[in-house]
Design a protein around this motif. Structure first.
Motif, PDB file in Angstrom:
ATOM      1  N   VAL A 197      18.788 -13.398 -34.772  1.00 16.94           N
ATOM      2  CA  VAL A 197      18.142 -14.241 -33.766  1.00 16.94           C
ATOM      3  C   VAL A 197      19.117 -15.195 -33.073  1.00 16.94           C
ATOM      4  O   VAL A 197      18.682 -16.030 -32.276  1.00 16.94           O
ATOM      5  CB  VAL A 197      16.976 -15.046 -34.393  1.00 16.94           C
ATOM      6  N   ASP A 198      20.411 -15.064 -33.331  1.00 10.24           N
ATOM      7  CA  ASP A 198      21.352 -16.023 -32.764  1.00 10.24           C
ATOM      8  C   ASP A 198      21.416 -15.955 -31.237  1.00 10.24           C
ATOM      9  O   ASP A 198      21.775 -16.943 -30.584  1.00 10.24           O
ATOM     10  CB  ASP A 198      22.747 -15.815 -33.359  1.00 10.24           C
ATOM     11  N   LEU A 199      21.082 -14.789 -30.660  1.00 12.42           N
ATOM     12  CA  LEU A 199      21.092 -14.668 -29.198  1.00 12.42           C
ATOM     13  C   LEU A 199      19.809 -15.155 -28.549  1.00 12.42           C
ATOM     14  O   LEU A 199      19.742 -15.269 -27.321  1.00 12.42           O
ATOM     15  CB  LEU A 199      21.329 -13.208 -28.797  1.00 12.42           C
ATOM     16  N   LEU A 200      18.805 -15.435 -29.340  1.00  8.06           N
ATOM     17  CA  LEU A 200      17.507 -15.841 -28.797  1.00  8.06           C
ATOM     18  C   LEU A 200      17.481 -17.354 -28.641  1.00  8.06           C
ATOM     19  O   LEU A 200      16.899 -18.093 -29.432  1.00  8.06           O
ATOM     20  CB  LEU A 200      16.376 -15.356 -29.719  1.00  8.06           C
ATOM     21  N   ASP A 201      18.158 -17.809 -27.601  1.00  4.72           N
ATOM     22  CA  ASP A 201      18.219 -19.246 -27.358  1.00  4.72           C
ATOM     23  C   ASP A 201      18.080 -19.525 -25.863  1.00  4.72           C
ATOM     24  O   ASP A 201      18.113 -18.615 -25.032  1.00  4.72           O
ATOM     25  CB  ASP A 201      19.503 -19.864 -27.921  1.00  4.72           C
ATOM     26  N   ALA A 202      17.930 -20.791 -25.529  1.00  2.00           N
ATOM     27  CA  ALA A 202      17.680 -21.183 -24.143  1.00  2.00           C
ATOM     28  C   ALA A 202      18.855 -20.842 -23.244  1.00  2.00           C
ATOM     29  O   ALA A 202      18.670 -20.495 -22.066  1.00  2.00           O
ATOM     30  CB  ALA A 202      17.380 -22.685 -24.085  1.00  2.00           C
ATOM     31  N   GLN A 203      20.088 -20.914 -23.753  1.00  2.80           N
ATOM     32  CA  GLN A 203      21.261 -20.609 -22.933  1.00  2.80           C
ATOM     33  C   GLN A 203      21.255 -19.159 -22.473  1.00  2.80           C
ATOM     34  O   GLN A 203      21.481 -18.864 -21.294  1.00  2.80           O
ATOM     35  CB  GLN A 203      22.537 -20.910 -23.716  1.00  2.80           C
ATOM     36  N   ASN A 204      21.000 -18.243 -23.392  1.00  6.48           N
ATOM     37  CA  ASN A 204      20.932 -16.834 -23.014  1.00  6.48           C
ATOM     38  C   ASN A 204      19.742 -16.552 -22.112  1.00  6.48           C
ATOM     39  O   ASN A 204      19.817 -15.697 -21.225  1.00  6.48           O
ATOM     40  CB  ASN A 204      20.872 -15.954 -24.264  1.00  6.48           C
ATOM     41  N   ALA A 205      18.645 -17.248 -22.341  1.00  2.64           N
ATOM     42  CA  ALA A 205      17.485 -17.075 -21.476  1.00  2.64           C
ATOM     43  C   ALA A 205      17.825 -17.450 -20.039  1.00  2.64           C
ATOM     44  O   ALA A 205      17.499 -16.723 -19.094  1.00  2.64           O
ATOM     45  CB  ALA A 205      16.313 -17.906 -21.993  1.00  2.64           C
ATOM     46  N   ARG A 206      18.508 -18.564 -19.861  1.00  4.13           N
ATOM     47  CA  ARG A 206      18.907 -18.983 -18.510  1.00  4.13           C
ATOM     48  C   ARG A 206      19.864 -17.975 -17.889  1.00  4.13           C
ATOM     49  O   ARG A 206      19.762 -17.646 -16.705  1.00  4.13           O
ATOM     50  CB  ARG A 206      19.552 -20.372 -18.559  1.00  4.13           C
ATOM     51  N   ALA A 207      20.799 -17.479 -18.690  1.00  2.00           N
ATOM     52  CA  ALA A 207      21.770 -16.508 -18.170  1.00  2.00           C
ATOM     53  C   ALA A 207      21.086 -15.236 -17.694  1.00  2.00           C
ATOM     54  O   ALA A 207      21.550 -14.593 -16.740  1.00  2.00           O
ATOM     55  CB  ALA A 207      22.799 -16.188 -19.251  1.00  2.00           C
ATOM     56  N   LEU A 208      19.992 -14.881 -18.337  1.00  2.00           N
ATOM     57  CA  LEU A 208      19.260 -13.667 -17.969  1.00  2.00           C
ATOM     58  C   LEU A 208      18.184 -13.935 -16.923  1.00  2.00           C
ATOM     59  O   LEU A 208      17.512 -12.999 -16.479  1.00  2.00           O
ATOM     60  CB  LEU A 208      18.625 -13.039 -19.214  1.00  2.00           C
ATOM     61  N   GLY A 209      18.012 -15.187 -16.544  1.00  2.00           N
ATOM     62  CA  GLY A 209      16.992 -15.526 -15.554  1.00  2.00           C
ATOM     63  C   GLY A 209      15.587 -15.361 -16.070  1.00  2.00           C
ATOM     64  O   GLY A 209      14.689 -14.939 -15.338  1.00  2.00           O
ATOM     65  N   ALA A 210      15.377 -15.686 -17.340  1.00  2.00           N
ATOM     66  CA  ALA A 210      14.069 -15.522 -17.972  1.00  2.00           C
ATOM     67  C   ALA A 210      13.773 -16.731 -18.836  1.00  2.00           C
ATOM     68  O   ALA A 210      14.603 -17.641 -18.980  1.00  2.00           O
ATOM     69  CB  ALA A 210      14.047 -14.239 -18.810  1.00  2.00           C
ATOM     70  N   GLY A 211      12.590 -16.752 -19.422  1.00  2.00           N
ATOM     71  CA  GLY A 211      12.240 -17.806 -20.355  1.00  2.00           C
ATOM     72  C   GLY A 211      12.616 -17.408 -21.770  1.00  2.00           C
ATOM     73  O   GLY A 211      12.706 -16.213 -22.094  1.00  2.00           O
ATOM     74  N   LEU A 212      12.815 -18.395 -22.631  1.00  2.00           N
ATOM     75  CA  LEU A 212      13.107 -18.094 -24.027  1.00  2.00           C
ATOM     76  C   LEU A 212      11.974 -17.293 -24.656  1.00  2.00           C
ATOM     77  O   LEU A 212      12.210 -16.393 -25.477  1.00  2.00           O
ATOM     78  CB  LEU A 212      13.334 -19.388 -24.806  1.00  2.00           C
ATOM     79  N   ASP A 213      10.744 -17.575 -24.250  1.00  2.00           N
ATOM     80  CA  ASP A 213       9.615 -16.819 -24.802  1.00  2.00           C
ATOM     81  C   ASP A 213       9.693 -15.342 -24.412  1.00  2.00           C
ATOM     82  O   ASP A 213       9.256 -14.475 -25.176  1.00  2.00           O
ATOM     83  CB  ASP A 213       8.280 -17.427 -24.365  1.00  2.00           C
ATOM     84  N   ASP A 214      10.280 -15.035 -23.235  1.00  2.00           N
ATOM     85  CA  ASP A 214      10.450 -13.627 -22.843  1.00  2.00           C
ATOM     86  C   ASP A 214      11.407 -12.915 -23.792  1.00  2.00           C
ATOM     87  O   ASP A 214      11.173 -11.769 -24.188  1.00  2.00           O
ATOM     88  CB  ASP A 214      10.978 -13.526 -21.410  1.00  2.00           C
ATOM     89  N   LEU A 215      12.501 -13.584 -24.145  1.00  2.00           N
ATOM     90  CA  LEU A 215      13.461 -12.995 -25.076  1.00  2.00           C
ATOM     91  C   LEU A 215      12.824 -12.783 -26.445  1.00  2.00           C
ATOM     92  O   LEU A 215      12.994 -11.724 -27.075  1.00  2.00           O
ATOM     93  CB  LEU A 215      14.690 -13.889 -25.209  1.00  2.00           C
ATOM     94  N   ILE A 216      12.088 -13.779 -26.913  1.00  2.00           N
ATOM     95  CA  ILE A 216      11.446 -13.691 -28.225  1.00  2.00           C
ATOM     96  C   ILE A 216      10.414 -12.572 -28.228  1.00  2.00           C
ATOM     97  O   ILE A 216      10.319 -11.789 -29.190  1.00  2.00           O
ATOM     98  CB  ILE A 216      10.822 -15.050 -28.587  1.00  2.00           C
ATOM     99  N   ASP A 217       9.639 -12.468 -27.159  1.00  2.00           N
ATOM    100  CA  ASP A 217       8.625 -11.408 -27.085  1.00  2.00           C
ATOM    101  C   ASP A 217       9.264 -10.022 -27.037  1.00  2.00           C
ATOM    102  O   ASP A 217       8.759  -9.080 -27.653  1.00  2.00           O
ATOM    103  CB  ASP A 217       7.722 -11.617 -25.869  1.00  2.00           C
ATOM    104  N   ALA A 218      10.362  -9.878 -26.289  1.00  2.00           N
ATOM    105  CA  ALA A 218      11.039  -8.582 -26.241  1.00  2.00           C
ATOM    106  C   ALA A 218      11.547  -8.189 -27.620  1.00  2.00           C
ATOM    107  O   ALA A 218      11.453  -7.019 -28.028  1.00  2.00           O
ATOM    108  CB  ALA A 218      12.189  -8.625 -25.231  1.00  2.00           C
ATOM    109  N   ALA A 219      12.075  -9.152 -28.369  1.00  2.00           N
ATOM    110  CA  ALA A 219      12.547  -8.867 -29.721  1.00  2.00           C
ATOM    111  C   ALA A 219      11.385  -8.468 -30.630  1.00  2.00           C
ATOM    112  O   ALA A 219      11.521  -7.573 -31.472  1.00  2.00           O
ATOM    113  CB  ALA A 219      13.279 -10.078 -30.290  1.00  2.00           C
ATOM    114  N   ALA A 220      10.237  -9.113 -30.455  1.00  2.00           N
ATOM    115  CA  ALA A 220       9.053  -8.740 -31.245  1.00  2.00           C
ATOM    116  C   ALA A 220       8.634  -7.307 -30.936  1.00  2.00           C
ATOM    117  O   ALA A 220       8.253  -6.547 -31.839  1.00  2.00           O
ATOM    118  CB  ALA A 220       7.905  -9.706 -30.959  1.00  2.00           C
TER     119      ALA A 220
END
Length: 253
Positions: A197-220
């Motif tokens: 889960v180290d990549l699931l953070d706000a910094q990566n979310a901003r870099a991808l132009g998405a919300g952190l919840d989008d990253l978390i949901d994709a991982a789920a």
């Protein structure tokens, strides 16, 4: 050599999709794509992908939507509002037809009212998902071999399964803003399922132009893809239903 990443979780975001490719162990790769078809046109395409988007559109809709929605809502406790009712195919296709947004929305509502019992119009939030629903529908209808490789899931149902088949006590958002206790809870469940889960953070979310919840949901969703591959996934309903084009109508978790 890049390790094989056989599982993918796909979650919609503004202007595209977040894709979480996972090897089932210590490697997670996050990308943002505009369309999902190219994911399956490369040699290292995922073996199984789970997507947070309806697959299989009804011709008519009763109270509570399709069978998958009616079956999973009671499992989620206070989170059941996250499961919206999918309108009929005619409404979705009217919503992506010609004309400006107002024209398309009116056409979608008219088609939805004519194909639901009791008659029900289309919520604006659902209407804005129609292009993505239509994209997935076209892909599955044009490439039947993907019907067993690209499956419908729902992040909150995935977390329910990860949480010992118990509803989560905390929401992801409160008043449409990220809610840290709810996000942290979901990160802990992902970590307990083996996801790095180290990549699931706000910094990566901003870099991808998405919300952190989008990253978390994709991982789920990627966790669900792995469960499908291992024969451990739950299906709602089981056996799956099918729409008029033979697309499966089922949420897996």
């Amino acid at each position: 050599m890049t390790p094989a990443l056989p599982f993918a979780g796909i979650d919609g975001c503004r202007g595209g999709w977040i894709v979480a490719r996972w090897d089932g162990a210590g490697t997670l790769h996050l990308t943002r794509v505009t369309t999902i078809a190219p994911l399956f046109e490369v040699p290292d395409a995922p073996h199984i992908a789970a997507i947070d988007m309806p697959i299989g559109l009804p011709e008519r809709v009763g109270a509570g939507g399709r069978a998958p929605e009616r079956l999973v809502r009671p499992l989620l406790g206070m989170r059941q509002s996250s499961v919206f009712s999918v309108p009929a195919r005619a409404a979705v296709m009217a919503g992506v037809g010609p004309g400006d947004e107002t024209t398309r929305y009116r056409a979608a509502c008219a088609a939805a009212l004519a194909s639901s019992d009791p008659p029900r119009a289309v919520a604006k939030q659902c209407f804005h998902l129609f292009p993505k629903i239509a994209e997935v529908d076209h892909l599955q209808r044009s490439r039947p071999e993907l019907r067993t490789r690209l499956v419908e899931c729902h992040p909150e149902v995935a977390f329910w399964a990860m949480n010992g088949q118990a509803a989560l006590a905390e929401p992801k958002k409160v008043k449409n803003r990220p809610y840290p206790p709810g996000l942290d809870l979901r990160l802990k469940l992902l970590a307990a399922s083996g996801v790095p889960v180290d990549l699931l953070d706000a910094q990566n979310a901003r870099a991808l132009g998405a919300g952190l919840d989008d990253l978390i949901d994709a991982a789920a969703c990627a966790v669900t893809a792995k469960r499908v591959a291992e024969g451990k996934a739950l299906r709602f309903p089981d056996p799956a239903e099918a729409d008029a084009f033979g697309l499966p109508v089922v949420i897996v978790a």
